[in-house]
Scaffold this motif. Sequence first.
Motif, mmCIF file in Angstrom:
data_model
loop_
_atom_site.group_PDB
_atom_site.id
_atom_site.type_symbol
_atom_site.label_atom_id
_atom_site.label_comp_id
_atom_site.label_asym_id
_atom_site.label_seq_id
_atom_site.Cartn_x
_atom_site.Cartn_y
_atom_site.Cartn_z
ATOM 1 N N GLY A 151 -3.482 -0.391 -5.428
ATOM 2 C CA GLY A 151 -2.958 -0.314 -6.790
ATOM 3 C C GLY A 151 -1.466 -0.104 -6.874
ATOM 4 N N THR A 152 -0.729 -0.437 -5.827
ATOM 5 C CA THR A 152 0.723 -0.245 -5.818
ATOM 6 C C THR A 152 1.400 -0.948 -6.988
ATOM 7 N N GLY A 153 1.018 -2.211 -7.232
ATOM 8 C CA GLY A 153 1.651 -2.975 -8.305
ATOM 9 C C GLY A 153 1.417 -2.365 -9.673
ATOM 10 N N ASP A 154 0.179 -1.992 -9.974
ATOM 11 C CA ASP A 154 -0.134 -1.393 -11.282
ATOM 12 C C ASP A 154 0.579 -0.062 -11.463
ATOM 13 N N LEU A 155 0.625 0.733 -10.401
ATOM 14 C CA LEU A 155 1.312 2.019 -10.482
ATOM 15 C C LEU A 155 2.800 1.807 -10.751
ATOM 16 N N ALA A 156 3.398 0.816 -10.093
ATOM 17 C CA ALA A 156 4.817 0.540 -10.305
ATOM 18 C C ALA A 156 5.081 0.158 -11.757
ATOM 19 N N ASP B 19 0.827 -1.209 0.000
ATOM 20 C CA ASP B 19 0.000 0.000 0.000
ATOM 21 C C ASP B 19 0.863 1.262 0.000
ATOM 22 N N GLU B 20 1.690 1.385 -1.029
ATOM 23 C CA GLU B 20 2.637 2.496 -1.118
ATOM 24 C C GLU B 20 2.361 3.406 -2.311
ATOM 25 N N ALA B 21 1.117 3.413 -2.821
ATOM 26 C CA ALA B 21 0.809 4.215 -4.001
ATOM 27 C C ALA B 21 1.034 5.708 -3.762
ATOM 28 N N GLU B 22 0.917 6.149 -2.516
ATOM 29 C CA GLU B 22 1.077 7.571 -2.224
ATOM 30 C C GLU B 22 2.512 8.039 -2.404
ATOM 31 N N VAL B 23 3.475 7.206 -2.021
ATOM 32 C CA VAL B 23 4.875 7.644 -2.048
ATOM 33 C C VAL B 23 5.647 7.088 -3.237
ATOM 34 N N LEU B 24 5.128 6.074 -3.897
ATOM 35 C CA LEU B 24 5.875 5.415 -4.965
ATOM 36 C C LEU B 24 6.288 6.358 -6.097
ATOM 37 N N PRO B 25 5.431 7.302 -6.527
ATOM 38 C CA PRO B 25 5.866 8.214 -7.594
ATOM 39 C C PRO B 25 7.061 9.079 -7.206
ATOM 40 N N LEU B 26 7.323 9.228 -5.915
ATOM 41 C CA LEU B 26 8.449 10.032 -5.451
ATOM 42 C C LEU B 26 9.708 9.212 -5.227
ATOM 43 N N ILE C 192 13.545 -4.896 -8.582
ATOM 44 C CA ILE C 192 12.456 -5.849 -8.348
ATOM 45 C C ILE C 192 11.562 -5.270 -7.263
ATOM 46 N N LEU C 193 10.340 -4.910 -7.618
ATOM 47 C CA LEU C 193 9.379 -4.423 -6.638
ATOM 48 C C LEU C 193 8.442 -5.569 -6.281
ATOM 49 N N VAL C 194 8.387 -5.901 -5.002
ATOM 50 C CA VAL C 194 7.561 -7.007 -4.533
ATOM 51 C C VAL C 194 6.317 -6.423 -3.886
ATOM 52 N N ASP C 195 5.177 -6.589 -4.555
ATOM 53 C CA ASP C 195 3.906 -6.068 -4.067
ATOM 54 C C ASP C 195 3.371 -7.006 -2.983
ATOM 55 N N ASP C 196 3.413 -6.552 -1.744
ATOM 56 C CA ASP C 196 3.045 -7.376 -0.597
ATOM 57 C C ASP C 196 1.561 -7.208 -0.260
ATOM 58 N N GLY C 197 0.715 -7.747 -1.130
ATOM 59 C CA GLY C 197 -0.721 -7.755 -0.860
ATOM 60 C C GLY C 197 -1.357 -6.383 -0.802
ATOM 61 N N SER C 198 -0.908 -5.444 -1.626
ATOM 62 C CA SER C 198 -1.448 -4.082 -1.598
ATOM 63 C C SER C 198 -2.894 -4.054 -2.086
ATOM 64 N N THR C 199 -3.649 -3.096 -1.557
ATOM 65 C CA THR C 199 -5.042 -2.908 -1.976
ATOM 66 C C THR C 199 -5.259 -1.540 -2.616
#
Length: 402
Positions: free
Chosen positions: A85-90, A52-59, A76-83
């Motif tokens: 959209g962290t994976g899609d944003l990455a 759940d890092e969509a807020e900070v990932l663009p930075l 390698i970004l490992v999406d740990d069960g985010s809800t």
Amino acid sequence: MTALSLIAWVSLLAWAWLAFGQGRFWWTDLRLPPRDPGAPRPSVAVVVPARDEAEVLPLSLPSLLAQQYAGEARVILVDDGSTDGTGDLARKLGEAADTLPLTVTSPGEPPAGWTGKLWALRHGVELAGNVEYLLLTDADIAHAPDSLDSLVAAAETGRDRNAGSGGYDLVSQMARLSTATRWEQLIVPAFVYFFAQLYPFRWSNKPGARTAAAAGGCTLVRREALAEVGGVAAIRGAVIDDVNLARLVKRGGGRTWIGLGDRVDSVRPYPELGQLWRMVSRSAYAQLRHNVLLLVGTVLGLALIYLVPPVLLVVGLVTLAPTVIVPSLAAWALMAVTFRPMLAYYGRPAAETLLLPFTASLYLLMTVDSAIQHWRGRGAAWKGRTYPAPDQHGEESELPAR
């Protein structure tokens, strides 16, 4: 000698030891050594656990993808069960041209006995394959363009590649945390100051010393050194994973280094006291190995070291008791002098050294709250997960010693 003056002198003696005998923990001069531009650059995989890092990932993620590294590197970004959209944003951020290759993956929910972050790291390390180094970095950490190159160059310093000796097996930088808001300005410099006091960097960097520390937001580790000590699985239940990783590598015969980072920054904001409170309290009791006696000792120690000097100074001035005033004033002066370099590192004025007793009282309450939350079954709660006290594969059972 009255009881109050005795307590004041004990506090002063404690500060004399901290200032002059605790590995110069308050010096802020440890930085990565200059890199050799002509040295070889071995292969590296950057592993980023993200929940759940969509807020900070663009930075943060673009700064990793834009690393200027002469050797082979991938992210390698490992999406740990985010809800969120962290994976899609990455994946979208990874579509930019002229960046390092990006793999986005998900390991599923962690099995019993694993923390989510370490389960994600294990998955990323396995996908990295036969690289020489692994950069383990949090999703909220932004890196300067030459960060990866500097870390690897520091690890390679003095290494005889033919003999397989020299260099560092783990290099870690304490990222500069955000101090944009008033609460951050009050809490954050003290957080790093207390960490360095508990784990003096010079002791940690000394081969053979029992003290070992790392900062989880930015840790470069040699893959073979990690594998030799059992890999991520060896600390799978650790809430304080960074320190335990450094301790594991060092006990396995590896060399470790930790220092402050000038161009490695956390982009996660903590604008409210409650957010900072949870950041500290979620792991404070784990740091004390879930031990009630250590909790009591820590509370008493914090009170003696940080609260006694200002309180007894006021008492001494009111009662005109020189035997209380002198040691209390001297102890508070040592407190202020040792805290000043950290405030300067964060660009804060010297007058804020006088606020350290108040900040320490907040940390005392956070530590007690951490224990209470653990007893209520809500210990080490983070992003929807709660972890119990670890088994033998979790926190190590020794406090740092010289």
